[in-house]
Write a protein that holds these residues in place. Structure first.
Motif, mmCIF file in Angstrom:
data_model
loop_
_atom_site.group_PDB
_atom_site.id
_atom_site.type_symbol
_atom_site.label_atom_id
_atom_site.label_comp_id
_atom_site.label_asym_id
_atom_site.label_seq_id
_atom_site.Cartn_x
_atom_site.Cartn_y
_atom_site.Cartn_z
ATOM 1 N N GLN A 10 -10.266 2.486 -23.411
ATOM 2 C CA GLN A 10 -9.721 1.509 -24.354
ATOM 3 C C GLN A 10 -9.308 2.161 -25.666
ATOM 4 O O GLN A 10 -8.314 1.745 -26.288
ATOM 5 C CB GLN A 10 -10.744 0.397 -24.609
ATOM 6 N N LYS A 53 -5.935 3.614 -25.129
ATOM 7 C CA LYS A 53 -4.910 2.560 -25.118
ATOM 8 C C LYS A 53 -4.659 2.029 -26.529
ATOM 9 O O LYS A 53 -3.525 1.693 -26.882
ATOM 10 C CB LYS A 53 -5.351 1.429 -24.185
ATOM 11 N N TYR A 69 -2.701 -8.140 -32.399
ATOM 12 C CA TYR A 69 -3.249 -8.848 -31.245
ATOM 13 C C TYR A 69 -3.120 -7.903 -30.044
ATOM 14 O O TYR A 69 -2.288 -8.101 -29.156
ATOM 15 C CB TYR A 69 -2.459 -10.135 -31.023
ATOM 16 N N PRO A 70 -3.931 -6.849 -29.992
ATOM 17 C CA PRO A 70 -3.774 -5.830 -28.944
ATOM 18 C C PRO A 70 -4.025 -6.387 -27.544
ATOM 19 O O PRO A 70 -5.085 -6.931 -27.276
ATOM 20 C CB PRO A 70 -4.824 -4.773 -29.303
ATOM 21 N N CYS A 71 -3.040 -6.269 -26.672
ATOM 22 C CA CYS A 71 -3.183 -6.581 -25.245
ATOM 23 C C CYS A 71 -3.143 -5.254 -24.510
ATOM 24 O O CYS A 71 -2.075 -4.671 -24.304
ATOM 25 C CB CYS A 71 -2.055 -7.507 -24.787
ATOM 26 N N LEU A 72 -4.303 -4.769 -24.099
ATOM 27 C CA LEU A 72 -4.424 -3.395 -23.625
ATOM 28 C C LEU A 72 -4.556 -3.270 -22.108
ATOM 29 O O LEU A 72 -4.600 -2.156 -21.590
ATOM 30 C CB LEU A 72 -5.647 -2.736 -24.282
ATOM 31 N N ASP A 128 -2.597 -5.059 -19.671
ATOM 32 C CA ASP A 128 -1.513 -5.684 -18.908
ATOM 33 C C ASP A 128 -0.468 -4.716 -18.373
ATOM 34 O O ASP A 128 0.445 -5.134 -17.661
ATOM 35 C CB ASP A 128 -0.811 -6.735 -19.780
ATOM 36 N N ARG A 129 -0.569 -3.438 -18.690
ATOM 37 C CA ARG A 129 0.434 -2.460 -18.264
ATOM 38 C C ARG A 129 0.067 -1.942 -16.874
ATOM 39 O O ARG A 129 -0.456 -0.847 -16.700
ATOM 40 C CB ARG A 129 0.508 -1.330 -19.278
#
Length: 250
Positions: free
Chosen positions: A22, A25, A51-54, A56-57
């Motif tokens: 994390q 990322k 607003y980290p979305c870590l 979804d990649r």
């Protein structure tokens, strides 16, 4: 005690490994944010908080095979049954919300859901004492529920035979020729993994509903394949499959 220490150590190792993933990322997140802002010539938006979305990649769109397949299968069965009303006992709320667009639906749980949708009524009830008359329900579902009853996971009372008592209630309220959509975890060896769930063998499920007629069954395998009316030996090859059963009361 040794088991508890081993679990704590395993969690520690997993969490440490995940922490470094994390952090990597998060570093990429701030690097990309800097590039993004450097190329923002038009100030069309105020810059809000990060607003980290870590997570979804991914290469493919992920999903929970148990819950996607069994819900999709059950919705199709309700269409085939075409009841005047459907009663659900503590199954997936997504299932109940979707089915309520097809047929008036009542959802019962001892932790009632605060949902407002046309065609859907949510009420409080205990699966061990359902508020329905004997032989009164035309169409009934109870999916990924019975395996938890009596294990205390959701605040219910501890009871080794809680699942059997719940099944007796489902049988009691279903009317003659009524349909039951029933889903539980399937394994080659029946097990309790306390306090998460029980896993049943195919033969156990058939014995539990021996007086009912099996109309259709389906299996989500350990390899996340969805198979309708598989041979019994496929059930016997599972560690944590998802067994889907459409029964009719004789």
């Amino acid at each position: 005690m040794k088991d508890s220490i081993a679990i704590i150590y395993k969690l520690y190792k997993l969490q440490t490994k995940e922490l470094f993933k994390q952090l990597a990322k998060l570093f990429l997140f701030y690097k990309e944010k800097k590039v993004f802002l450097a190329n923002s010539n038009q100030k069309r938006f105020e810059l809000g908080q990060d607003y980290p979305c870590l997570l979804d990649r991914t290469k493919t769109t992920g999903f929970d095979p148990h819950y996607l397949y069994h819900v999709a299968w059950a919705c199709r069965k309700i269409v085939a049954i075409n009841p005047s009303k459907h009663i659900d006992i503590s199954s997936s709320l997504n299932f109940c919300a979707n089915v309520s667009a097809i047929v008036p639906t009542e959802f019962y749980d001892f932790r009632p859901a605060d949902i407002c949708l046309d065609g859907l009524v949510c009420k409080s009830a205990n699966i061990l004492d359902l508020p329905h008359e004997d032989n009164s329900v035309e169409s009934l579902s109870c999916m990924h529920v019975v395996e938890h009853i009596g294990l205390g996971r959701y605040g219910d009372s501890i009871d080794y035979n809680g699942d059997l008592k719940a099944i007796r209630e489902l049988k009691r309220v279903l009317r003659a020729d009524g349909s039951l959509i029933f889903v539980v975890p399937i394994s080659a060896t029946p097990e309790i993994e306390f306090n998460a769930h029980r896993k049943y063998s195919f033969e156990q499920v058939m014995d539990l509903f021996a007086e009912f007629k099996l109309i259709e069954h389906a299996l989500v395998t350990d390899e996340h394949q969805f198979v309708i009316n598989p041979e019994p030996q496929l059930y016997q090859a599972q560690h944590y499959g998802c067994g889907c059963f459409w029964f009719k009361k004789r």
